[in-house]
Motif scaffolding. Sequence first.
Motif, mmCIF file in Angstrom:
data_model
loop_
_atom_site.group_PDB
_atom_site.id
_atom_site.type_symbol
_atom_site.label_atom_id
_atom_site.label_comp_id
_atom_site.label_asym_id
_atom_site.label_seq_id
_atom_site.Cartn_x
_atom_site.Cartn_y
_atom_site.Cartn_z
ATOM 1 N N THR A 274 0.841 -1.196 0.000
ATOM 2 C CA THR A 274 0.000 0.000 0.000
ATOM 3 C C THR A 274 0.874 1.242 0.000
ATOM 4 N N MET A 275 0.517 2.185 -0.874
ATOM 5 C CA MET A 275 1.214 3.476 -0.939
ATOM 6 C C MET A 275 0.155 4.547 -1.161
ATOM 7 N N ASN A 276 -0.111 5.344 -0.133
ATOM 8 C CA ASN A 276 -1.228 6.293 -0.183
ATOM 9 C C ASN A 276 -0.797 7.714 -0.502
ATOM 10 N N LYS A 277 0.482 7.957 -0.622
ATOM 11 C CA LYS A 277 0.930 9.317 -0.898
ATOM 12 C C LYS A 277 0.662 9.690 -2.353
ATOM 13 N N SER A 278 0.418 10.966 -2.571
ATOM 14 C CA SER A 278 0.260 11.471 -3.938
ATOM 15 C C SER A 278 1.629 11.745 -4.536
ATOM 16 N N ASP A 281 3.199 14.786 -2.884
ATOM 17 C CA ASP A 281 3.785 14.501 -1.570
ATOM 18 C C ASP A 281 5.111 13.778 -1.700
ATOM 19 N N LYS A 321 4.110 2.033 -9.720
ATOM 20 C CA LYS A 321 2.760 2.587 -9.861
ATOM 21 C C LYS A 321 2.797 3.789 -10.800
ATOM 22 N N GLY A 341 -2.766 5.188 -12.100
ATOM 23 C CA GLY A 341 -2.976 4.459 -10.859
ATOM 24 C C GLY A 341 -2.710 2.979 -10.968
ATOM 25 N N GLY A 387 6.283 -0.729 1.694
ATOM 26 C CA GLY A 387 5.418 0.405 1.380
ATOM 27 C C GLY A 387 6.151 1.717 1.187
#
Length: 902
Positions: A274-278, A281, A321, A341, A387
């Motif tokens: 999981t990688m939630n940063k934009s 960021d 990604k 994405g 991550g």
Amino acid sequence: MRGKLNPFQPAKIFAFVVLLFAACLPAEAAGKRVALVVGNGAYQSVAQLPNPRKDAEAVSSALRKQGFEVVTAIDLTRVELEQAVERYVRALNGADISLFYYSGHGIEVGGENRIIPVDATLAAPQDLEMQTYSLQTILLYMQSKSQAQLIYLDACRDNPFKNRAFLLGVDDTEKTAGKGLAEQKGAVGSLIAYATEPGKVALDGTAENSPFTAAVIKHSFSQNVDVQSALMQVTADVWEATQQSQRPWINSSLVKPVFLNGLVEKPLATNPPTMNKSLADLQVTETTRGLDAGPVVIGAGAQRVFDAEAAEALPPARVYKLMQMPLTGTLSVEDQVLPEGAVIDFEKFKSLRFEPSTDVQVYKDANTSALLVPAINLQTAAIAADGKAFPVQIKIQQRMHECDLLAAEPLDLQGIGAGVELDKVDVTQALATCQKAVDEQPENIRYVYLLGRAQLAAGNSKTALLLFQQAADKGYIRASYQMGEMAFSGVGMAKDIAQANLWFKQAADQGDPFALLSYGRNLVKGVGLKADPKQGIAILKRASELGNTAALDELGGLYLYGGAIKASPKRAVGFFDASVSRSVKKPSRRKSAYSTAATDIGALYFKGNGFARDYRQAIKWYEMGAERGNQDGTADLSWIYAQGPGDLRNPVKAVWYTSLALSTDKFGGDGDLLRRLALLPDDAKRSAMRDLVDLVGPCATRTTDGIDDTLLLLSRKAWAQRQSDADTLDLPTDDNSFEKPSGREMEDELKYWNLVNGKGTDAAYLAYLRAFPDGVFAGIARGHLGGLLERVKQDTKLPVCETPKVVKPPTRKVEPVKAKQPLPLVKVVKPKPKPVVEKPKKRPPVVRRPKPPRPPREIIEEEPPVFEEDEPEIEIPRRRRLPRFPRFPIPQREDTCPNGDC
């Protein structure tokens, strides 16, 4: 009208079958998808619309994130819209899904829906065809190049042109514009979605986007939601947002579900972290790593981005990604087109493929003059197993193959780049590079066609025909057109007009602009097939909508002269005006299919025949006709500038056009023109003379004591110079060792003359005179040129307008040439001189000089002239020529009367 029907209710059983069919379908990998998004709001003559720009930008962004290749166009004029459609059609080659979205004003006339560009005025009935764009034309191109077609029309705003009458179709019957759009039907595999019902008006809205566009963006890109299901939700949202005043409408003939969301069911990563940063960021907190990849060749399909060396240079990670999609082109892995994405295993990411857009712009490097294509930047993130991520920017270099640069054809919708005219093809380089391209990629049919075009430019028509046949058999559309042209003209094969029409139709059915012109023209006139003017005109108009100026000229001529259709000068003017506005200004003159049409329109304005008399319009069209090679209006121009309304009088232009008209065979003995020229002021004559001398060179022709005669001779010289185009002459050669004659060896002169005489053009004879001004065949060359060229002494010390003295060439006796060995020259067949008829005995006998032996027949079959000491030079009578106009700038001097006595 079907305004009260529910668009989603007509077929409950059909809907059930579609849903059942969708449930049974396996998930398909997303193929190539291309979209054209247009937003027109900045109208110049009617009230502007605030939302179309924002609507188009939002839709473009949403589509690009889903892996669509998007051509975005904002606030387009009619010409810019043509260019955008051409870019779109080029990009459509091989597409699974094509999409067209339009936000702005639209109009329905006679059941036909048309897009309104921002520069449209629609002030006259004949303006509709040339100022708006047919939606049907766009749909036909989509149907011919993709499996499924989606059209979204947010174009039913309050039409500012409603209730006006316009001309549309072949005849002059006027049709009234409707309030909204008409129901448009597509072929199987098409869906057309309207912002509102047929004949109704849609709202622009007060929010960031229109109600329809906002709902489309909200519901159409959800995963596993097909476009028809999404439009049901769109209808509900719009109906509610507009207080039940606007209801979207669809016309669908899709045979299977179509999904706009590009995420595939089959994952490309196993247990991705999981990688939630934009991206923003990441760029703030982590160092961006860069990598150069490529190059990839434009027009060669999807290609691997990383070679072995570049793949090893990739920063290692668990997955990669896609954080931000490139502006153009399509990314894929394992034949699956990737959306923004997408997460891909590192090993699979090494096999990443990129297909460049064929909508490419080439730039010239200021330092090296090399032709460059911008690189594509791909923003990705490398994610480790824990991550942790960091940004990686991949720079993909693009290049055009040299074969495309050298041999591509204009308006070839399967081609790459702007293209070059056939007579401008660099034959030697094109043959070498295109043969290399075919050897490297034999499966790429475009290179096969381009090699055929290079062979045709080299004069190898039979070889070209074989290559065209090969390319046409594999689906290259322009190749079918080329074979039609060769059959129509009898080049490389026996002339066969019926077969030519079959090839023209084959390519026209696929939308080729050149084939549409040829087939439509033959259909109007019944050339080789049964005449059908109505269908032929419709085909020609389709050709004209991609900016084919030859089709516009053809339509203008048909409407001007009538015959197969009813004459309509006003519509003719519209088509010719459109042609002129789209013509690229080039150093050489542009020939029209109807070289006299512009002059004929000028005459209508000059005489007030069918139009109000308008000398300004007459000047515009007469000068346009002159540029296209027809000087018939120059006498009228000279009258306007000499004796017309005071504000239009211009003595210098009057001198210019009067001397031009007099210098032609057609007007050579016109007494009114001679008197008009005599009455014009000398200062104006000298000013015009300076411009003519600047054009033809300082005192480069025989002059006389009389200024009027000198003007006529200068005009004649300028005219002959324009006809010759000698500066751009490219003479054929037998081999590479004979490119420039030395001017010394007789063998060189004979060989050069054989080439020149074989070509037989004015330009060729002028080239010979430049190389051998005192050559054996100089007199014959001047004879072919009509005696217009005079050899005089060039004296730079003479004032520009002072009359030089004519210097005769030195006379010498030339012995007959005795070639030791016959040269392998091209045999030139020339008519034998007529036998001299002996005069009656009562008159003195004709004294003839003994004829010298002829040179070898393999060299030439025409007697060379013999110069003897003190023999006066005989001026060969000038032959009559078809009137053509010299291209030179019209003088715009303000100091036409330097002495103030005009």
